[in-house]
Design an enzyme around this catalytic site. Structure first.
Site, PDB file in Angstrom:
ATOM      1  N   ASP A   1       0.943  -1.099  -0.010  1.00  0.00           N
ATOM      2  CA  ASP A   1       0.005   0.108  -0.086  1.00  0.00           C
ATOM      3  C   ASP A   1       0.878   1.221  -0.003  1.00  0.00           C
ATOM      4  OD1 ASP A   1      -2.027   1.918   0.081  1.00  0.00           O
ATOM      5  OD2 ASP A   1      -3.157   0.990   1.542  1.00  0.00           O
TER       6      ASP A   1
HETATM    7  C1  NOJ Z   1      -4.166   4.188   0.237  1.00  0.00           C
HETATM    8  C2  NOJ Z   1      -5.162   2.941   0.146  1.00  0.00           C
HETATM    9  O1  NOJ Z   1      -5.075   2.435   1.492  1.00  0.00           O
HETATM   10  C3  NOJ Z   1      -5.348   2.193  -1.048  1.00  0.00           C
HETATM   11  O2  NOJ Z   1      -6.467   1.631  -0.839  1.00  0.00           O
HETATM   12  C4  NOJ Z   1      -5.303   2.990  -2.433  1.00  0.00           C
HETATM   13  O3  NOJ Z   1      -5.451   1.867  -3.346  1.00  0.00           O
HETATM   14  C5  NOJ Z   1      -3.957   3.572  -2.320  1.00  0.00           C
HETATM   15  N1  NOJ Z   1      -3.709   4.765  -1.198  1.00  0.00           N
HETATM   16  C6  NOJ Z   1      -3.784   4.198  -3.806  1.00  0.00           C
HETATM   17  O4  NOJ Z   1      -4.550   5.291  -3.748  1.00  0.00           O
END
Ligand code: NOJ
Length: 744
Positions: free
Chosen positions: A291
């Protein structure tokens, strides 16, 4: 000379990374794709390999805190970027792709990723709302449409579906998933994966899906985002992992590792989760992305001291690609030099990345997704809007309908439309709404005025979503007094749920509840239409307001979908995918709980109870009313003693006992009465939707297979155990009829 050799190698492979389309549908057989990936790998330097394991966000829309990072365009030229996120539009993606193709040594195309969570331009209900439809076809179609729009706008990859089980409505990200149940969550996970990825990723209307956030993220303590999770292996395996496993089985090509620590080890550095379970036990062939910054966030987690150690932990756990962390890029060479990781491991991860690029056909034509003409012809197509409207009306849950306030009569003389959600276009698309825009939303106010004539709709905002301003009360009350019927459109603002949007107090925010109760005192027919990304505490309004319709966050077609239901053109059929607590103090509260050694009630001392509130929720999992009623009779099991080889057949008669046609979601639960580890009081194991005309009876049949009776036993193995089971069939998790059988 070198260049000529390289070009020759590329053309032998059929790789011509240039503008011309060589093949529209590449050969996507696994053998062929891996052969091609290996041939490219053979041409790569170590730096170029490490580069492929890197993902950076574009500068436009940022979906996390920005870390220090190198000059992006130069990094692409230098072959240091494998993928980018948050670069939008056919034109812009083409421009950035051109740099990779024309200015980097190996011309390896970039993959563009984006959060297409409930639509790209045509916005569907939030996933939690869509889950309330219990309609896997709806979920597949909405993902298909989201993919079609995103793919036409240059995207190759969505960071969806979010398949985290959530039992805590304080957690803002509950809106992104399918609620509390692993069975329902698994069916919807499969459907969404199929919708995004289609049958063949070489088809330019498909994009890669991503099962996230692996794993346990939805179990954040106290519902606070990013916070600690701690659970037994049984809970992990039986509750939190099944939707991920289902997504993997359905062929999802990517996984995203989660932010949280799980039993002391952050998910992003958790070898047990990624290497052992995902890549070994489940034999997952796709790619794992971290993430946003979750690799370096292992430093504040306190499990590593610096980026070097963070890279070591994440890569050895099995994370292939570093999202916006700039850790692999800076640390991997040293890790290799020091012998902490091997080049074979790097090759393995790069292969996983290249494989996806071949599957998408990007080596054949890196611009195949970036076509402005296709983009403008595809976004917001009328048929997509029609599907969004259908998905929205199927997602609404009728929570209460005393004295048949609903459906409303279209010839009503005057309606007071009160509340901050009535005309709040931007709030109707909610969080994670891709490139959706409020200007395309048809609000409830707009549609009501179209259907009834503007003169009959007495609109007053009354209150804001979340402050203490009561200056609008007087106008709202005046409108309510004048009208025949009151519609209160209240709830959470669109951005009150989603990432980092946890709430400790999950009542209807601001002074809205006060306004609702004031209006209810008038004693007129009144409907509360609720907009929210999570279950709210509705205990008080449920006492005083005669009708409540849960609308979640419905998306672009909010108004038409709502009016279809309010005026009875569509009979509501949604069922809650998550429990609505009676009180915030009951959280976590979910239907598939354990029994305890002292089950009981509020009245009985020395039982598992509260002194001040009941154990039961306000509205249970699976609950939802219709404008008609359904009766359940004749529950018959094909046998009373079952061997674990043949599926058990469960049959039941459902009768529409009301006056109008309606759709019922028939739910099947089981209970294993004695197990080597304690079993939940009920577990959903099947559901089906039946449309019944007034007075019609249909027999519904379910098959209960061995795997439905299996669980993660005391030895840490999946399997069944002989003994007695109960089968429950009903209209929600509480209101069921039951029978029993024995497993030999
Ligand atoms: C953080 C989020 O937790 C995740 O779900 C998302 O896909 C990414 N950012 C990218 O935007």
């Amino acid at each position: 000379m070198k260049k000529i050799i390289f070009l020759a190698a590329m053309s032998i492979l059929g790789i011509t990374a240039c503008k011309t389309v060589v093949k529209e549908t590449p050969d996507n057989s696994e053998k062929e794709v891996m052969k091609k990936a290996d041939s490219v790998l053979a041409l790569m330097t170590l730096d170029e390999k490490i580069g492929q394991l890197n993902q950076f966000s574009g500068d436009g829309e940022l979906t996390g805190p920005v870390a220090l990072r190198p000059d992006l365009l130069q990094s692409i030229r230098d072959g240091k970027v494998g993928s980018m996120l948050n670069i939008n539009g056919a034109d812009y993606t083409r421009k950035i792709q051109k740099i990779a193709i024309e200015e980097s040594r190996l011309k390896i195309p970039l993959i563009f990723g984006y959060d297409v969570i409930h639509g790209y331009k045509t916005i569907f209900p939030i996933p939690l709302g869509e889950a309330a439809s219990w309609d896997i076809e709806v979920a597949e179609r909405s993902a298909r449409i989201g993919a079609t729009e995103a793919a036409a706008a240059g995207q190759h990859w969505t960071f969806a579906p979010m398949v985290d089980i959530a039992r805590d409505p304080r957690w803002g990200r509950i809106m992104e998933g399918s609620g509390e149940d692993p069975y329902l969550g698994s069916r919807l996970a499969e459907a969404r994966v199929k919708g995004f990825q289609g049958k063949n990723l070489a088809d330019i209307t498909t994009i890669l899906a991503c099962a996230k956030h692996y794993a346990g993220y939805g179990n954040a303590q106290a519902g606070r985002d990013y916070y600690t999770t701690d659970m037994s292996d049984n809970t992990l395996r039986e509750i939190y992992l099944p939707p991920f496993k289902a997504a993997a089985k359905a062929g999802v090509e990517t996984f995203m590792s989660a932010f949280n620590d799980l039993n002391g080890v952050p998910a992003t550095g958790n070898k047990y989760l990624i290497h052992d379970i995902l890549k070994t036990e489940w034999a997952f062939k796709g790619m794992v992305v971290s993430d946003w910054g979750s690799i370096s966030e292992m430093i504040p987690h306190g499990i590593v001291a610096n980026k070097y150690e963070a890279g070591d932990l994440a890569f050895n756990a099995g994370v292939d690609m570093d999202m916006e962390g700039n850790v692999y890029l800076t640390e991997m060479k040293n890790l290799l030099k020091d012998g902490n990781i091997t080049e074979a491991q790097i090759d393995e991860s790069v292969r996983r990345v290249l494989r996806l690029k071949f599957l998408l056909g990007l080596f054949e034509d890196p611009y195949r997704y970036s076509n402005t003409e296709r983009e403008s012809q595809t976004l917001l197509k009328p048929e997509f809007l029609a599907e969004a409207r259908d998905a929205a009306r199927k997602s609404f849950v009728l929570l209460k309908n005393e004295n048949q306030v609903l459906p409303l009569n279209i010839s009503v003389k005057s309606v007071a439309l009160i509340g901050p959600a009535a005309d709040a276009a931007d709030d109707m698309i909610g969080n994670w709404s891709g490139r959706g825009e409020g200007k395309h939303v048809i609000t409830l106010k707009k549609e009501l005025e179209t259907r009834l004539g503007a003169g009959k709709v007495l609109y007053a905002k009354g209150a804001n979503f979340n402050d203490s301003d009561k200056s609008g009360f007087a106008a709202a009350m005046a409108a309510a007094r004048r009208a025949d019927i009151i519609i209160a459109a209240c709830g959470e603002a669109g951005m009150m749920s989603g990432e980092s949007m946890s709430r400790a107090d999950i009542s209807i925010p601001g002074v809205q509840e006060e306004l609702i109760l004031e209006m209810a005192k008038l004693g007129k027919p009144m409907v509360l239409v609720l907009f929210n990304g999570r279950p709210l505490i509705l205990t008080k309004v449920n006492t005083f307001v005669p009708a409540i319709l849960e609308a979640w966050i419905p998306g672009t077609m909010t108004g038409p979908a709502l009016c279809d239901v309010l005026f009875g053109e569509y009979n509501p059929s949604g069922k809650l995918p998550v429990t609505f607590p009676y009180s915030v103090g009951q959280i976590p509260i979910y239907y598939n709980h354990k029994n305890s050694g002292r089950p009981g009630s509020q009245e009985q001392k020395f039982t598992s109870r509260y002194l001040d509130v009941p154990n039961d929720p306000l509205f249970p999992f699976g609950y939802g009313l219709s404008y008609t009623q359904f009766a359940y009779n004749n529950l018959i099991l094909s046998e009373s003693i079952v061997s674990d080889i043949h599926p058990l057949e469960v049959r039941v008669d459902i009768k529409n006992t009301g006056l109008v046609a309606g759709t019922e979601t028939v739910q099947l639960y089981i209970r294993d009465l004695v197990g080597s580890v304690t079993r939940p009081v009920k577990e959903l194991k099947g559901f089906t939707k039946v449309m019944l005309k007034a007075g019609e009876v249909q027999t519904v049949s379910f098959k209960v297979a061995k795997e439905d009776l299996s669980f993660y036993n005391r030895e840490g193995v999946w399997g069944t155990e002989p003994g007695k089971f109960k089968v429950f069939v009903g209209t929600n998790s509480q209101n069921t009829i039951e029978a029993g059988f024995e497993l030999k």
